[in-house]
Design a protein around this motif. Structure first.
Motif, PDB file in Angstrom:
ATOM      1  N   THR A 170      41.627  39.175 101.682  1.00 34.07           N
ATOM      2  CA  THR A 170      42.040  39.006 100.414  1.00 34.07           C
ATOM      3  C   THR A 170      43.380  39.815 100.012  1.00 34.07           C
ATOM      4  O   THR A 170      44.236  39.161  99.523  1.00 34.07           O
ATOM      5  N   ARG A 171      43.354  41.168 100.202  1.00 36.87           N
ATOM      6  CA  ARG A 171      44.580  41.935 100.038  1.00 36.87           C
ATOM      7  C   ARG A 171      45.774  41.218 100.781  1.00 36.87           C
ATOM      8  O   ARG A 171      46.870  41.381 100.249  1.00 36.87           O
ATOM      9  N   VAL A 172      45.610  41.413 102.208  1.00 36.86           N
ATOM     10  CA  VAL A 172      46.493  40.981 103.015  1.00 36.86           C
ATOM     11  C   VAL A 172      47.104  39.488 102.646  1.00 36.86           C
ATOM     12  O   VAL A 172      48.321  39.075 102.629  1.00 36.86           O
ATOM     13  N   ALA A 173      46.102  38.436 102.341  1.00 37.98           N
ATOM     14  CA  ALA A 173      46.599  37.166 101.830  1.00 37.98           C
ATOM     15  C   ALA A 173      47.416  37.408 100.606  1.00 37.98           C
ATOM     16  O   ALA A 173      48.307  36.669 100.451  1.00 37.98           O
ATOM     17  N   ALA A 174      47.215  38.276  99.597  1.00 32.12           N
ATOM     18  CA  ALA A 174      47.627  38.436  98.283  1.00 32.12           C
ATOM     19  C   ALA A 174      49.376  39.091  98.611  1.00 32.12           C
ATOM     20  O   ALA A 174      50.263  38.592  98.093  1.00 32.12           O
ATOM     21  N   ALA A 175      49.095  39.867  99.675  1.00 29.49           N
ATOM     22  CA  ALA A 175      50.430  40.438 100.031  1.00 29.49           C
ATOM     23  C   ALA A 175      51.575  39.276 100.504  1.00 29.49           C
ATOM     24  O   ALA A 175      52.962  39.116 100.231  1.00 29.49           O
ATOM     25  N   CYS A 176      51.090  38.438 101.390  1.00 33.60           N
ATOM     26  CA  CYS A 176      51.747  37.488 101.977  1.00 33.60           C
ATOM     27  C   CYS A 176      52.044  36.454 100.859  1.00 33.60           C
ATOM     28  O   CYS A 176      53.415  36.120 100.967  1.00 33.60           O
ATOM     29  N   GLY A 177      51.241  36.124 100.064  1.00 36.51           N
ATOM     30  CA  GLY A 177      51.622  35.191  98.852  1.00 36.51           C
ATOM     31  C   GLY A 177      52.883  35.523  98.337  1.00 36.51           C
ATOM     32  O   GLY A 177      53.596  34.978  97.781  1.00 36.51           O
ATOM     33  N   ALA A 178      52.785  36.999  97.982  1.00 39.65           N
ATOM     34  CA  ALA A 178      53.697  37.610  96.989  1.00 39.65           C
ATOM     35  C   ALA A 178      55.130  37.540  97.551  1.00 39.65           C
ATOM     36  O   ALA A 178      56.076  37.199  97.090  1.00 39.65           O
ATOM     37  N   LEU A 179      54.936  38.038  98.970  1.00 42.37           N
ATOM     38  CA  LEU A 179      56.530  37.871  99.560  1.00 42.37           C
ATOM     39  C   LEU A 179      57.026  36.625  99.896  1.00 42.37           C
ATOM     40  O   LEU A 179      58.167  36.588  99.943  1.00 42.37           O
ATOM     41  N   ALA A 180      56.088  35.641 100.008  1.00 39.20           N
ATOM     42  CA  ALA A 180      56.901  34.278 100.097  1.00 39.20           C
ATOM     43  C   ALA A 180      57.544  33.656  98.825  1.00 39.20           C
ATOM     44  O   ALA A 180      58.313  32.908  98.780  1.00 39.20           O
ATOM     45  N   THR A 181      57.119  34.294  97.789  1.00 39.66           N
ATOM     46  CA  THR A 181      57.824  33.800  96.399  1.00 39.66           C
ATOM     47  C   THR A 181      59.372  34.687  96.493  1.00 39.66           C
ATOM     48  O   THR A 181      60.071  34.161  95.411  1.00 39.66           O
ATOM     49  N   THR A 182      59.630  35.497  97.405  1.00 38.51           N
ATOM     50  CA  THR A 182      60.728  36.284  97.349  1.00 38.51           C
ATOM     51  C   THR A 182      61.844  35.551  98.243  1.00 38.51           C
ATOM     52  O   THR A 182      62.892  36.149  98.012  1.00 38.51           O
ATOM     53  N   ARG A 183      61.444  34.458  98.808  1.00 37.62           N
ATOM     54  CA  ARG A 183      62.166  33.677  99.823  1.00 37.62           C
ATOM     55  C   ARG A 183      62.285  32.225  99.392  1.00 37.62           C
ATOM     56  O   ARG A 183      61.343  31.671  98.844  1.00 37.62           O
ATOM     57  N   ASP A 198      60.889  31.687  94.051  1.00 36.98           N
ATOM     58  CA  ASP A 198      60.446  30.250  94.870  1.00 36.98           C
ATOM     59  C   ASP A 198      59.000  30.252  95.132  1.00 36.98           C
ATOM     60  O   ASP A 198      58.829  31.162  95.985  1.00 36.98           O
ATOM     61  N   THR A 199      58.382  29.314  94.215  1.00 35.14           N
ATOM     62  CA  THR A 199      56.979  29.592  94.464  1.00 35.14           C
ATOM     63  C   THR A 199      56.368  28.527  95.381  1.00 35.14           C
ATOM     64  O   THR A 199      55.030  28.410  95.586  1.00 35.14           O
ATOM     65  N   VAL A 200      57.072  27.482  96.054  1.00 38.58           N
ATOM     66  CA  VAL A 200      56.583  26.494  96.684  1.00 38.58           C
ATOM     67  C   VAL A 200      55.760  26.859  97.800  1.00 38.58           C
ATOM     68  O   VAL A 200      54.651  25.950  97.865  1.00 38.58           O
ATOM     69  N   ALA A 201      55.793  27.757  98.649  1.00 42.18           N
ATOM     70  CA  ALA A 201      55.120  27.946  99.850  1.00 42.18           C
ATOM     71  C   ALA A 201      54.164  29.264  99.501  1.00 42.18           C
ATOM     72  O   ALA A 201      53.236  29.659 100.429  1.00 42.18           O
ATOM     73  N   ALA A 202      53.975  29.786  98.443  1.00 40.13           N
ATOM     74  CA  ALA A 202      52.962  30.902  98.101  1.00 40.13           C
ATOM     75  C   ALA A 202      51.816  30.810  98.678  1.00 40.13           C
ATOM     76  O   ALA A 202      51.222  31.359  99.254  1.00 40.13           O
ATOM     77  N   GLY A 203      51.238  29.569  98.250  1.00 36.03           N
ATOM     78  CA  GLY A 203      49.566  29.355  98.577  1.00 36.03           C
ATOM     79  C   GLY A 203      49.415  29.125 100.000  1.00 36.03           C
ATOM     80  O   GLY A 203      48.387  29.702 100.683  1.00 36.03           O
ATOM     81  N   ASP A 204      50.269  28.632 100.661  1.00 30.22           N
ATOM     82  CA  ASP A 204      50.425  28.234 102.105  1.00 30.22           C
ATOM     83  C   ASP A 204      50.363  29.479 102.803  1.00 30.22           C
ATOM     84  O   ASP A 204      49.637  30.062 103.935  1.00 30.22           O
ATOM     85  N   CYS A 205      51.280  30.461 102.331  1.00 27.39           N
ATOM     86  CA  CYS A 205      51.456  31.718 103.023  1.00 27.39           C
ATOM     87  C   CYS A 205      50.089  32.654 102.674  1.00 27.39           C
ATOM     88  O   CYS A 205      49.734  33.557 103.652  1.00 27.39           O
TER      89      CYS A 205
END
Length: 321
Positions: free
Chosen positions: A282-295, A256-263
Protein backbone atom coordinates in the motif's frame (compact mmCIF):
# COMPACT_ATOMS: atom_id res chain seq x y z
CA UNK A 1 14.77 -25.82 -15.58
CA UNK A 2 15.05 -22.04 -15.12
CA UNK A 3 12.26 -20.48 -13.05
CA UNK A 4 10.11 -17.94 -14.88
CA UNK A 5 9.94 -14.48 -13.28
CA UNK A 6 6.67 -13.43 -11.66
CA UNK A 7 4.08 -12.29 -14.20
CA UNK A 8 1.68 -9.38 -13.75
CA UNK A 9 -1.23 -9.55 -16.20
CA UNK A 10 -3.58 -6.64 -16.83
CA UNK A 11 -6.86 -7.73 -18.42
CA UNK A 12 -8.87 -4.72 -19.48
CA UNK A 13 -9.37 -1.66 -21.62
CA UNK A 14 -7.07 -0.07 -24.17
CA UNK A 15 -7.83 3.47 -25.39
CA UNK A 16 -6.25 6.33 -27.21
CA UNK A 17 -6.62 9.50 -25.14
CA UNK A 18 -7.41 12.86 -26.71
CA UNK A 19 -6.54 15.33 -23.96
CA UNK A 20 -7.32 19.06 -23.97
CA UNK A 21 -5.89 21.43 -21.36
CA UNK A 22 -7.97 24.45 -20.38
CA UNK A 23 -7.90 27.06 -17.64
CA UNK A 24 -11.18 25.62 -16.37
CA UNK A 25 -13.48 22.78 -17.33
CA UNK A 26 -16.54 23.76 -19.39
CA UNK A 27 -20.00 23.89 -17.87
CA UNK A 28 -22.88 22.09 -19.61
CA UNK A 29 -23.59 23.79 -22.92
CA UNK A 30 -20.43 25.87 -22.79
CA UNK A 31 -17.42 25.93 -25.13
CA UNK A 32 -13.98 26.84 -23.80
CA UNK A 33 -10.73 27.21 -25.70
CA UNK A 34 -7.93 24.75 -24.94
CA UNK A 35 -4.39 25.94 -24.44
CA UNK A 36 -3.06 22.67 -25.92
CA UNK A 37 -4.01 19.09 -26.71
CA UNK A 38 -2.26 15.74 -26.93
CA UNK A 39 -2.95 12.28 -28.34
CA UNK A 40 -1.62 9.36 -26.32
CA UNK A 41 -2.10 5.93 -24.81
CA UNK A 42 -4.88 5.47 -22.25
CA UNK A 43 -7.50 3.10 -20.90
CA UNK A 44 -7.28 1.64 -17.42
CA UNK A 45 -6.10 -1.76 -18.61
CA UNK A 46 -3.26 -0.39 -20.72
CA UNK A 47 -2.40 2.36 -18.21
CA UNK A 48 -1.94 -0.19 -15.44
CA UNK A 49 0.06 -2.52 -17.70
CA UNK A 50 2.31 0.31 -18.90
CA UNK A 51 2.88 1.62 -15.37
CA UNK A 52 3.63 -1.86 -14.03
CA UNK A 53 6.04 -2.53 -16.91
CA UNK A 54 7.92 0.72 -16.32
CA UNK A 55 8.37 -0.22 -12.65
CA UNK A 56 9.17 -3.85 -13.47
CA UNK A 57 12.15 -3.01 -15.70
CA UNK A 58 14.36 -2.63 -12.64
CA UNK A 59 12.89 -5.58 -10.75
CA UNK A 60 12.99 -8.58 -13.08
CA UNK A 61 9.22 -8.93 -13.38
CA UNK A 62 7.19 -9.59 -16.53
CA UNK A 63 4.06 -7.64 -17.48
CA UNK A 64 1.47 -8.60 -20.12
CA UNK A 65 -1.81 -7.11 -21.35
CA UNK A 66 -4.95 -8.91 -22.53
CA UNK A 67 -7.93 -7.25 -24.19
CA UNK A 68 -8.88 -5.89 -27.61
CA UNK A 69 -7.98 -3.06 -29.94
CA UNK A 70 -9.55 -2.24 -33.29
CA UNK A 71 -7.90 -3.12 -36.55
CA UNK A 72 -7.30 0.59 -37.18
CA UNK A 73 -4.77 3.39 -36.87
CA UNK A 74 -5.48 3.96 -33.19
CA UNK A 75 -5.00 0.24 -32.54
CA UNK A 76 -1.60 0.33 -34.23
CA UNK A 77 -0.70 3.44 -32.24
CA UNK A 78 -1.70 1.76 -28.95
CA UNK A 79 0.37 -1.34 -29.71
CA UNK A 80 3.40 0.75 -30.63
CA UNK A 81 3.16 2.79 -27.44
CA UNK A 82 2.71 -0.26 -25.20
CA UNK A 83 5.77 -1.94 -26.70
CA UNK A 84 7.91 1.05 -25.71
CA UNK A 85 6.98 0.36 -22.07
CA UNK A 86 8.03 -3.28 -22.40
CA UNK A 87 4.54 -4.81 -22.16
CA UNK A 88 4.09 -8.32 -23.60
CA UNK A 89 1.21 -7.96 -26.08
CA UNK A 90 0.91 -11.63 -27.01
CA UNK A 91 -2.55 -11.94 -25.35
CA UNK A 92 -3.85 -8.69 -26.94
CA UNK A 93 -6.32 -9.35 -29.78
CA UNK A 94 -7.26 -7.30 -32.86
CA UNK A 95 -11.00 -6.77 -33.40
CA UNK A 96 -11.90 -6.22 -37.09
CA UNK A 97 -15.52 -5.36 -36.24
CA UNK A 98 -15.05 -2.56 -33.69
CA UNK A 99 -12.84 0.54 -33.42
CA UNK A 100 -10.18 1.06 -30.78
CA UNK A 101 -11.54 2.74 -27.66
CA UNK A 102 -11.17 6.51 -27.32
CA UNK A 103 -11.20 8.75 -24.23
CA UNK A 104 -11.94 12.48 -24.46
CA UNK A 105 -10.24 14.17 -21.50
CA UNK A 106 -10.42 17.72 -20.21
CA UNK A 107 -7.90 18.97 -17.65
CA UNK A 108 -8.04 22.35 -15.93
CA UNK A 109 -5.29 24.53 -14.48
CA UNK A 110 -5.66 22.88 -11.06
CA UNK A 111 -5.09 19.41 -12.49
CA UNK A 112 -8.71 18.28 -12.11
CA UNK A 113 -10.20 16.32 -14.97
CA UNK A 114 -13.38 15.11 -16.63
CA UNK A 115 -13.39 12.13 -18.98
CA UNK A 116 -15.78 10.74 -21.62
CA UNK A 117 -15.00 7.24 -22.90
CA UNK A 118 -16.18 5.63 -26.15
CA UNK A 119 -15.36 1.99 -25.41
CA UNK A 120 -15.30 0.56 -28.94
CA UNK A 121 -13.54 -2.82 -29.03
CA UNK A 122 -13.27 -2.81 -25.23
CA UNK A 123 -17.00 -3.34 -24.93
CA UNK A 124 -16.85 -6.42 -27.17
CA UNK A 125 -14.49 -8.29 -24.83
CA UNK A 126 -16.07 -11.57 -23.75
CA UNK A 127 -15.15 -15.04 -22.57
CA UNK A 128 -13.44 -15.83 -25.88
CA UNK A 129 -10.81 -13.29 -24.86
CA UNK A 130 -10.44 -15.14 -21.56
CA UNK A 131 -9.88 -18.39 -23.43
CA UNK A 132 -7.26 -16.72 -25.65
CA UNK A 133 -5.49 -15.34 -22.56
CA UNK A 134 -5.63 -18.61 -20.60
CA UNK A 135 -1.85 -19.33 -20.76
CA UNK A 136 -1.18 -15.94 -19.15
CA UNK A 137 -4.10 -16.05 -16.69
CA UNK A 138 -3.00 -19.43 -15.34
CA UNK A 139 0.63 -18.28 -14.96
CA UNK A 140 0.06 -14.83 -13.49
CA UNK A 141 1.17 -14.01 -9.96
CA UNK A 142 -1.02 -10.91 -9.93
CA UNK A 143 -4.03 -10.08 -12.11
CA UNK A 144 -5.05 -6.43 -12.56
CA UNK A 145 -8.72 -5.89 -13.42
CA UNK A 146 -10.87 -2.83 -14.07
CA UNK A 147 -14.46 -2.25 -15.19
CA UNK A 148 -14.02 -0.62 -18.61
CA UNK A 149 -14.79 -3.99 -20.21
CA UNK A 150 -17.96 -6.10 -19.66
CA UNK A 151 -18.23 -7.62 -16.19
CA UNK A 152 -18.83 -11.23 -17.33
CA UNK A 153 -15.36 -11.24 -18.93
CA UNK A 154 -13.85 -9.64 -15.82
CA UNK A 155 -15.45 -12.32 -13.67
CA UNK A 156 -14.29 -15.18 -15.90
CA UNK A 157 -10.72 -13.86 -15.90
CA UNK A 158 -10.73 -13.40 -12.12
CA UNK A 159 -12.08 -16.88 -11.52
CA UNK A 160 -9.52 -18.59 -13.75
CA UNK A 161 -6.57 -16.63 -12.37
CA UNK A 162 -7.53 -17.21 -8.72
CA UNK A 163 -7.95 -20.93 -9.36
CA UNK A 164 -4.34 -20.90 -10.53
CA UNK A 165 -3.09 -19.03 -7.46
CA UNK A 166 -3.00 -15.40 -8.64
CA UNK A 167 -3.79 -12.42 -6.43
CA UNK A 168 -6.70 -10.60 -8.08
CA UNK A 169 -6.73 -6.80 -7.76
CA UNK A 170 -9.95 -5.10 -8.87
CA UNK A 171 -10.16 -1.39 -9.54
CA UNK A 172 -13.97 -0.89 -9.46
CA UNK A 173 -13.94 1.94 -11.97
CA UNK A 174 -16.17 3.02 -13.46
CA UNK A 175 -18.74 1.64 -11.00
CA UNK A 176 -21.61 0.12 -13.04
CA UNK A 177 -25.06 1.58 -12.40
CA UNK A 178 -26.22 -1.91 -11.44
CA UNK A 179 -23.24 -2.45 -9.13
CA UNK A 180 -20.79 -5.34 -9.17
CA UNK A 181 -21.86 -8.87 -10.04
CA UNK A 182 -22.36 -10.84 -6.82
CA UNK A 183 -19.87 -13.50 -7.89
CA UNK A 184 -17.20 -10.89 -8.68
CA UNK A 185 -16.99 -9.83 -5.05
CA UNK A 186 -16.08 -13.39 -4.13
CA UNK A 187 -13.28 -13.52 -6.73
CA UNK A 188 -11.66 -10.26 -5.58
CA UNK A 189 -8.59 -10.46 -3.34
CA UNK A 190 -7.92 -6.70 -3.16
CA UNK A 191 -10.49 -4.01 -3.99
CA UNK A 192 -9.11 -0.49 -4.60
CA UNK A 193 -11.90 2.12 -4.81
CA UNK A 194 -11.37 5.86 -4.53
CA UNK A 195 -13.67 8.10 -2.48
CA UNK A 196 -16.36 8.45 -5.13
CA UNK A 197 -16.36 4.75 -6.02
CA UNK A 198 -16.54 3.88 -2.33
CA UNK A 199 -19.59 6.12 -1.97
CA UNK A 200 -21.31 4.49 -4.94
CA UNK A 201 -20.62 0.98 -3.62
CA UNK A 202 -21.41 1.61 0.07
CA UNK A 203 -23.30 4.89 0.49
CA UNK A 204 -20.38 6.18 2.59
CA UNK A 205 -18.03 8.81 1.16
CA UNK A 206 -14.91 8.54 3.33
CA UNK A 207 -13.26 11.77 4.44
CA UNK A 208 -11.25 10.25 7.28
CA UNK A 209 -9.96 6.95 8.64
CA UNK A 210 -13.09 6.23 10.68
CA UNK A 211 -15.40 6.62 7.68
CA UNK A 212 -13.01 4.62 5.49
CA UNK A 213 -13.02 1.82 8.06
CA UNK A 214 -16.81 1.76 8.08
CA UNK A 215 -16.93 1.63 4.29
CA UNK A 216 -14.28 -1.11 4.15
CA UNK A 217 -16.37 -3.24 6.50
CA UNK A 218 -19.31 -2.94 4.10
CA UNK A 219 -17.16 -3.88 1.11
CA UNK A 220 -15.62 -6.86 2.86
CA UNK A 221 -19.03 -8.05 3.98
CA UNK A 222 -19.93 -8.22 0.27
CA UNK A 223 -17.02 -10.63 -0.29
CA UNK A 224 -13.82 -8.66 -0.99
CA UNK A 225 -10.92 -10.24 0.90
CA UNK A 226 -9.03 -6.95 1.39
CA UNK A 227 -9.80 -3.30 0.70
CA UNK A 228 -7.64 -0.26 -0.02
CA UNK A 229 -9.60 3.01 0.00
CA UNK A 230 -7.83 5.81 -1.87
CA UNK A 231 -8.66 9.19 -0.34
CA UNK A 232 -6.51 11.33 -2.62
CA UNK A 233 -4.53 13.94 -0.76
CA UNK A 234 -5.80 12.51 2.54
CA UNK A 235 -3.96 9.19 2.12
CA UNK A 236 -4.96 5.52 1.90
CA UNK A 237 -6.79 3.27 4.35
CA UNK A 238 -6.17 -0.48 4.11
CA UNK A 239 -7.82 -3.52 5.70
CA UNK A 240 -7.06 -7.20 5.03
CA UNK A 241 -9.66 -8.64 7.37
CA UNK A 242 -7.13 -9.26 10.15
CA UNK A 243 -5.26 -5.97 10.35
CA UNK A 244 -5.86 -2.46 9.13
CA UNK A 245 -3.90 0.74 8.89
CA UNK A 246 -3.48 4.13 7.30
CA UNK A 247 -0.84 5.31 4.83
CA UNK A 248 -0.38 9.10 4.98
CA UNK A 249 0.01 10.92 1.65
CA UNK A 250 3.38 11.57 0.09
CA UNK A 251 4.03 15.29 -0.31
CA UNK A 252 4.00 16.36 -3.96
CA UNK A 253 2.74 19.28 -6.05
CA UNK A 254 0.14 17.80 -8.42
CA UNK A 255 -0.31 19.02 -11.98
CA UNK A 256 -2.38 16.18 -13.50
CA UNK A 257 -4.46 13.55 -11.66
CA UNK A 258 -5.60 11.52 -14.70
CA UNK A 259 -3.55 8.35 -14.17
CA UNK A 260 -2.90 8.47 -10.42
CA UNK A 261 -5.24 5.60 -9.65
CA UNK A 262 -3.82 3.41 -12.41
CA UNK A 263 -0.24 4.03 -11.29
CA UNK A 264 -1.34 3.29 -7.71
CA UNK A 265 -2.67 -0.12 -8.76
CA UNK A 266 0.42 -0.84 -10.81
CA UNK A 267 2.65 -0.14 -7.82
CA UNK A 268 0.43 -2.35 -5.67
CA UNK A 269 0.69 -5.21 -8.18
CA UNK A 270 4.46 -4.92 -8.51
CA UNK A 271 4.94 -4.92 -4.75
CA UNK A 272 2.62 -7.89 -4.17
CA UNK A 273 4.33 -9.80 -7.01
CA UNK A 274 7.57 -9.35 -5.07
CA UNK A 275 5.96 -10.99 -2.04
CA UNK A 276 5.51 -7.86 0.08
CA UNK A 277 2.81 -7.53 2.72
CA UNK A 278 -0.36 -5.58 1.94
CA UNK A 279 0.79 -2.83 4.30
CA UNK A 280 4.12 -2.40 2.50
CA UNK A 281 2.49 -2.73 -0.91
CA UNK A 282 0.00 0.00 0.00
CA UNK A 283 2.85 2.39 0.80
CA UNK A 284 4.56 1.61 -2.51
CA UNK A 285 1.27 2.08 -4.36
CA UNK A 286 0.68 5.42 -2.65
CA UNK A 287 4.15 6.60 -3.68
CA UNK A 288 3.47 5.61 -7.29
CA UNK A 289 0.10 7.37 -7.32
CA UNK A 290 1.60 10.53 -5.85
CA UNK A 291 4.43 10.60 -8.38
CA UNK A 292 1.97 10.18 -11.25
CA UNK A 293 0.24 13.44 -10.31
CA UNK A 294 3.51 15.34 -10.88
CA UNK A 295 3.60 14.37 -14.57
CA UNK A 296 1.32 15.04 -17.50
CA UNK A 297 -0.48 12.31 -19.39
CA UNK A 298 -1.98 8.92 -18.59
CA UNK A 299 0.41 6.04 -19.25
CA UNK A 300 3.23 8.55 -19.72
CA UNK A 301 2.79 9.65 -16.09
CA UNK A 302 3.96 6.28 -14.76
CA UNK A 303 7.04 6.57 -12.51
CA UNK A 304 10.25 4.55 -12.74
CA UNK A 305 11.32 2.40 -9.76
CA UNK A 306 14.20 4.79 -9.13
CA UNK A 307 11.73 7.66 -8.69
CA UNK A 308 9.78 5.60 -6.17
CA UNK A 309 12.97 4.93 -4.24
CA UNK A 310 13.75 8.65 -4.21
CA UNK A 311 10.38 9.82 -2.88
CA UNK A 312 10.50 6.96 -0.38
CA UNK A 313 13.89 8.12 0.93
CA UNK A 314 12.76 11.76 1.05
CA UNK A 315 9.85 10.68 3.26
CA UNK A 316 12.24 9.15 5.82
CA UNK A 317 11.13 5.54 5.29
CA UNK A 318 13.40 2.49 5.44
CA UNK A 319 15.02 2.27 1.96
CA UNK A 320 13.37 0.03 -0.63
CA UNK A 321 15.33 -2.81 -2.18
Amino acid sequence: MPVSPPLILSFGSINIDLTARTLRLPKPGETVHAESYTVGLGGKGSNQAAAAARLAKALGLEVALAGRVGNDTFGTEARTALKTFGVDLSPLLDDPANPTGVALIGIDAAGENCITVAGGANMAVDETDVVAATPWLTRASVLLLQLEIPQPAVLAAARLARQSGAVVILDPAPVPETGLLDALWQETDVLTPNENETALLTGIKPHNVEEASQAASVLMAKGAKAVLIKMGARGVYWNDGKRDGFCPPFKVTPIDTVAAGDCFNAGLAVSLAQGETLEQATRVAAACGALATTRKGAADAAPEWESVQEIWACSGLVPLD
